[in-house]
Scaffold this active site. Sequence first.
Site, short mmCIF file in Angstrom:
data_model
loop_
_atom_site.label_atom_id
_atom_site.label_comp_id
_atom_site.label_asym_id
_atom_site.label_seq_id
_atom_site.Cartn_x
_atom_site.Cartn_y
_atom_site.Cartn_z
N LEU A 107 0.81 -1.22 0.00
CA LEU A 107 0.00 0.00 0.00
C LEU A 107 0.85 1.27 0.00
O LEU A 107 0.34 2.36 0.23
CB LEU A 107 -0.95 0.00 1.22
N ASP A 153 4.98 4.50 -6.98
CA ASP A 153 4.59 4.74 -5.58
C ASP A 153 4.91 6.18 -5.16
O ASP A 153 4.05 6.86 -4.59
CB ASP A 153 5.30 3.75 -4.65
#
Length: 326
Positions: A107, A153
Amino acid sequence: MSGWVAASAPAKVILVGEHFVVKGSRAIAASIGLRVRVKVRPLNSWPARILSLPLNAEARLNREGYLKGSEVFKQVPVILSELRKRGFDLEPFEAFIESEIPPAAGLGSSAATSAALALALTALHGDPLGPEELSKVTYQAEKVVHGKPSGIDNTIVTFGGGVIYRRGEEPLRVDIKLPPGTSLVIAHTGKGRITGEIVALVLENAEALWPAAYLLYEASDKLVDIVLDALSRRDAHLLGRAFNLAHGMVSALGASTIEIDVLVHKARLAGALGAKLTGAGGGGCIIALAEDSKLDRVVEELRLHSPWVRSVEIGVEGAVVEEGKA
Ligand code: MEV
């Protein structure tokens, strides 16, 4: 508390294209409503101190960036050196990290932590970095954490919202909204993983299976257009199908595990329109698209097999200085 400055950055999910993005295919990512928050304040002298509440870890850094303490902070010396290269004459500091993002779960918690720390330090200096430079600093930190990052990311945690990302190109920022009447559910396998190791395994499989595997990279890239079409036409069934295909393709190259597959299949059996691993795989999290009428069933079913299940908002704001909240 006076003297403190705080910044936060969001977690991310990759909707489609993880792993394939490492070798040049496109991927779509969205920020999600879970954040890491870093508070910093000046100290009178070196060493700097850094403490992570979620990881129960601490370390000290001397002015030269030499780190003593937990390895989980190995990217911090790089962040300091990147900031110095950009003209920041950093003073000694103390930093506290708090987080709602499970670590090593796909995540983006490492990128969000690096972005929030770099932003807080530059804000403490009176000159907070803008998202372009913040993303670049975070990318250098991500290289320390997992070797061969595509850059997705750092981009999504700093800019927030949604991005279509292709390595080496300017990220295309998009407004991502789920089809009406649907929610995104995240469930954790409870197993952490090292992103760099899974990325290396997938690359090894792909290279061994070239040129057949090339077709998967092409297919994943085309799936990005289908997902964009599904999002713009608000076609939840198509989006769910696209998640399922994405999961199959990334699993074919070795990114999935039994625990991931159990969660993916349990979500689908409970009525989710689609489910897939998100991020590197090898452990970490899955995402499932559920119609609101089936949301409770999907969440309840996943809770039987996962220690951590959340229904999340997507497309939230990127890294920000949290004025007045420190
Ligand atoms: C990790 O969130 C996504 C991967 O595609 C690796 C990367 O893009 O750097 C697995």
